[in-house]
Design a protein around this motif. Structure first.
Motif, PDB file in Angstrom:
ATOM      1  N   ASN A   1      -3.666   7.222   5.970  1.00 50.41           N
ATOM      2  CA  ASN A   1      -4.054   6.097   5.112  1.00 50.41           C
ATOM      3  C   ASN A   1      -2.980   5.854   4.052  1.00 50.41           C
ATOM      4  N   ALA A   2      -3.274   6.015   2.746  1.00 49.38           N
ATOM      5  CA  ALA A   2      -2.265   5.709   1.737  1.00 49.38           C
ATOM      6  C   ALA A   2      -1.531   6.955   1.249  1.00 49.38           C
TER       7      ALA A   2
ATOM      8  N   CYS B   1       6.431  -2.326   3.850  1.00 48.88           N
ATOM      9  CA  CYS B   1       6.575  -3.762   3.549  1.00 48.88           C
ATOM     10  C   CYS B   1       5.451  -4.595   4.148  1.00 48.88           C
ATOM     11  N   GLY B   2       4.264  -4.056   4.177  1.00 51.03           N
ATOM     12  CA  GLY B   2       3.137  -4.843   4.684  1.00 51.03           C
ATOM     13  C   GLY B   2       2.916  -4.681   6.181  1.00 51.03           C
ATOM     14  N   SER B   3       3.527  -3.654   6.796  1.00 52.35           N
ATOM     15  CA  SER B   3       3.229  -3.470   8.221  1.00 52.35           C
ATOM     16  C   SER B   3       2.188  -2.387   8.461  1.00 52.35           C
ATOM     17  N   LEU B   4       1.623  -1.847   7.365  1.00 48.98           N
ATOM     18  CA  LEU B   4       0.564  -0.846   7.529  1.00 48.98           C
ATOM     19  C   LEU B   4      -0.645  -1.257   6.695  1.00 48.98           C
ATOM     20  N   ASN B   5      -1.149  -2.460   6.946  1.00 53.69           N
ATOM     21  CA  ASN B   5      -2.282  -2.959   6.146  1.00 53.69           C
ATOM     22  C   ASN B   5      -3.526  -2.102   6.286  1.00 53.69           C
ATOM     23  N   TYR B   6      -3.667  -1.400   7.413  1.00 48.44           N
ATOM     24  CA  TYR B   6      -4.841  -0.536   7.593  1.00 48.44           C
ATOM     25  C   TYR B   6      -4.466   0.927   7.361  1.00 48.44           C
ATOM     26  N   GLY B   7      -3.364   1.154   6.661  1.00 53.12           N
ATOM     27  CA  GLY B   7      -2.942   2.513   6.327  1.00 53.12           C
ATOM     28  C   GLY B   7      -2.263   3.205   7.499  1.00 53.12           C
ATOM     29  N   HIS B   8      -1.840   4.437   7.229  1.00 55.45           N
ATOM     30  CA  HIS B   8      -1.212   5.253   8.277  1.00 55.45           C
ATOM     31  C   HIS B   8      -2.306   5.906   9.121  1.00 55.45           C
TER      32      HIS B   8
ATOM     33  N   THR C   1      -0.899  -0.461  13.483  1.00 55.28           N
ATOM     34  CA  THR C   1      -0.492   0.935  13.438  1.00 55.28           C
ATOM     35  C   THR C   1       0.989   1.106  13.116  1.00 55.28           C
ATOM     36  N   GLY C   2       1.666  -0.003  12.874  1.00 57.95           N
ATOM     37  CA  GLY C   2       3.099   0.095  12.642  1.00 57.95           C
ATOM     38  C   GLY C   2       3.902  -0.021  13.930  1.00 57.95           C
TER      39      GLY C   2
ATOM     40  N   VAL D   1       3.260  -4.278  -5.675  1.00 58.73           N
ATOM     41  CA  VAL D   1       2.155  -3.340  -5.505  1.00 58.73           C
ATOM     42  C   VAL D   1       1.496  -3.671  -4.168  1.00 58.73           C
ATOM     43  N   MET D   2       1.852  -2.929  -3.137  1.00 57.51           N
ATOM     44  CA  MET D   2       1.357  -3.260  -1.797  1.00 57.51           C
ATOM     45  C   MET D   2       0.785  -2.052  -1.065  1.00 57.51           C
ATOM     46  N   PRO D   3      -0.325  -1.494  -1.588  1.00 56.29           N
ATOM     47  CA  PRO D   3      -0.939  -0.378  -0.864  1.00 56.29           C
ATOM     48  C   PRO D   3      -1.631  -0.886   0.403  1.00 56.29           C
ATOM     49  N   PRO D   4      -2.032   0.028   1.296  1.00 56.82           N
ATOM     50  CA  PRO D   4      -2.859  -0.414   2.424  1.00 56.82           C
ATOM     51  C   PRO D   4      -4.158  -1.047   1.899  1.00 56.82           C
ATOM     52  N   LEU D   5      -4.716  -2.014   2.652  1.00 56.71           N
ATOM     53  CA  LEU D   5      -5.979  -2.636   2.242  1.00 56.71           C
ATOM     54  C   LEU D   5      -7.097  -1.603   2.225  1.00 56.71           C
ATOM     55  N   THR D   6      -6.885  -0.524   2.977  1.00 55.62           N
ATOM     56  CA  THR D   6      -7.930   0.487   3.144  1.00 55.62           C
ATOM     57  C   THR D   6      -7.790   1.646   2.161  1.00 55.62           C
TER      58      THR D   6
END
Ligand SMILES: *Cc1c(COP(=O)(O)O)cnc(C)c1O
Length: 436
Positions: free
Chosen positions: A37-38, A55-62, A279-280, A398-403
């Motif tokens: 996740n984050a 850069c916004g390619s992991l919106n649902y976290g790792h 998932t990246g 500030v671009m954390p995962p949405l999750t």
């Protein structure tokens, strides 16, 4: 024994072997090995908070558990991995899920083109298609735009590169000011349209207008709904295709799946990439309004258009967008960030820093780029992965995962606050006004 053999860590394998073109790793030299996740861990076990999300390619976290289990299941069944543009059951699953879970609920109808795996390849395909459909040459693009690093994409991006560094100067590009650029609004759009209309205005009718509804790399500039609708009307009037580059702002970054939903527009072409697979894994598409799908077979080709692993995780991720719990958690966290940004701006004074962006695509603009840079370094010293954007790098993103878990979001913002305090206390000269 030679000294370098005694201290092999002094020169890393990366320094020795990797090209000088590498960039982010110069600011964050740790060697990362695990992520959830984050949270990201380096090889030594040190934990970081991810406010960059690739850069916004992991919106649902790792490694989101639902997406990861879909990938493991796919691999364990010997699913096809690479398939050019051959039919596969996973691609059908992707097409059906996208149509039923994303397009239909929003009243949208698009043909889907799988381009090469990078965002910039989707942009190239969009530019080519718009020229083919309209039989016209020029493309309207905006100040501070970023569309990728291949030749066509670079020519519509705002950054003026040096030819000596291999930069191709824009050819056939008409540059207009983005909303808010030195006070620009719809008058500039209308004046341009009048010039196209005027037989002696000197402007040829454009093939396309390409834009980001929120400029990510350009400094988190948010176009208003009114302005976006005006651009859409203008494109139609000029007979040009409206291309929305939703590579960074799409897939939920601004709070809705598409960034343009708030304006109620339906672009002729949409570019999607970054968080599309969830998932990246690399995956890019063009959404093409059916009447514009004028491609002949093979006219835009590419080897890696069949990343089936990415199709599998993407299809699973689309389901999130009708999960009420997911949607309400995203809304709550983005409200929390918004409140934090405006409190922080008030606390330090709006001339020192100013909130930028919307949804989960936001940040703080500082009076000068070197201050933003120092704030990022102070964050990194506090184990927060974070970067700048903007014309000179004056905006901390500030671009954390949405999750991201609410506790971790609070923790990360707390460290950002400490970083700002430490930089501002050591910089008596920071109180200069932020440029409009
Ligand atoms: C990242 C990005 C691109 C380029 O995508 P790549 O995968 O890096 O080629 C294009 N447009 C926007 C808005 C982006 O943020």
């Amino acid at each position: 024994m030679k000294p370098e053999a005694t201290f092999p860590q002094l020169q890393s394998e990366f320094d020795r072997s990797e090209s000088g073109v590498r960039y982010y790793c110069r600011h964050m030299p740790a060697v990362f090995s695990r992520a959830r996740n984050a949270r990201v861990w380096d090889e030594t076990g040190r934990a970081y908070i991810d406010f960059l999300s690739a850069c916004g390619s992991l919106n649902y976290g790792h490694n989101h558990p639902a997406l990861k289990s879909r990938l493991l299941e796919y691999l364990s069944c010997d699913g096809v991995l690479a398939s050019l543009d051959l039919h596969t059951s996973t691609k059908r699953e992707f097409l059906t899920a996208f149509r039923e879970l994303i397009l239909a609920p929003r009243g949208l109808d698009y043909r889907i083109q799988f381009t090469g795996p990078t965002g910039t390849n989707a942009v190239e395909a969009a530019l080519k298609l718009a020229r083919k459909v309209t039989g016209r040459r020029t493309v309207v693009a905006f100040t501070n735009a970023f569309h990728g690093m291949t030749l066509g994409s670079m020519s519509v991006s705002g950054r003026r590169g040096e030819p000596s560094s291999g930069h191709i100067l824009p050819d056939g590009v008409t540059r207009l000011p983005y909303e808010g650029y030195f006070g620009a609004g719809i008058a500039e759009l209308d004046r341009y349209a009048a010039m196209v209309d005027d037989p002696t205005g000197g402007e040829e009718p454009p093939a396309a207008i390409i834009l980001e509804t929120v400029q990510g790399e350009g400094g988190l500039n948010v176009a208003s709904e009114h302005w976006l609708r005006h651009v859409a009307i203008l494109a139609e009037k000029l007979g040009a295709l409206l291309i929305v580059d939703d590579i960074q702002a799409g897939c939920g970054r601004t709070g809705s799946f598409f960034s343009f939903e708030r304006a109620g527009i339906a672009p002729d072409i949409v570019c999607l990439s970054k968080s599309l697979s969830g998932t990246g894994l690399p995956l890019s598409v063009l959404l093409i309004a059916p009447q514009h799908d004028k491609w002949l077979p093979g006219e835009h080709n590419g080897t890696f258009r069949g990343n089936n692993l990415a199709f599998a995780s993407a299809s699973a991720a689309f389901g999130f967008w009708r999960d009420k719990e997911f949607l309400s958690a995203v809304r709550k966290s983005s409200q929390y960030i918004r409140a934090w940004l405006s409190n922080t701006s008030e606390k330090f004074g709006p001339v020192t820093l100013k909130p930028k962006g919307t949804g989960f695509m936001c940040g703080l603009e500082f009076a000068r780029a070197d201050i933003a840079e120092r704030v990022c370094r102070e964050c990194q010293a506090r184990d927060v992965l974070i970067e700048t954007s903007g014309p000179s790098g004056e905006v901390v993103k500030v671009m954390p995962p949405l999750t991201i878990e609410p506790e971790l979001l609070e923790e990360g913002l707390g460290r950002l606050d400490e970083a700002i305090v430490s930089v501002l206390l050591n910089s008596p000269d920071v109180g200069e006004p932020v440029a409009a």
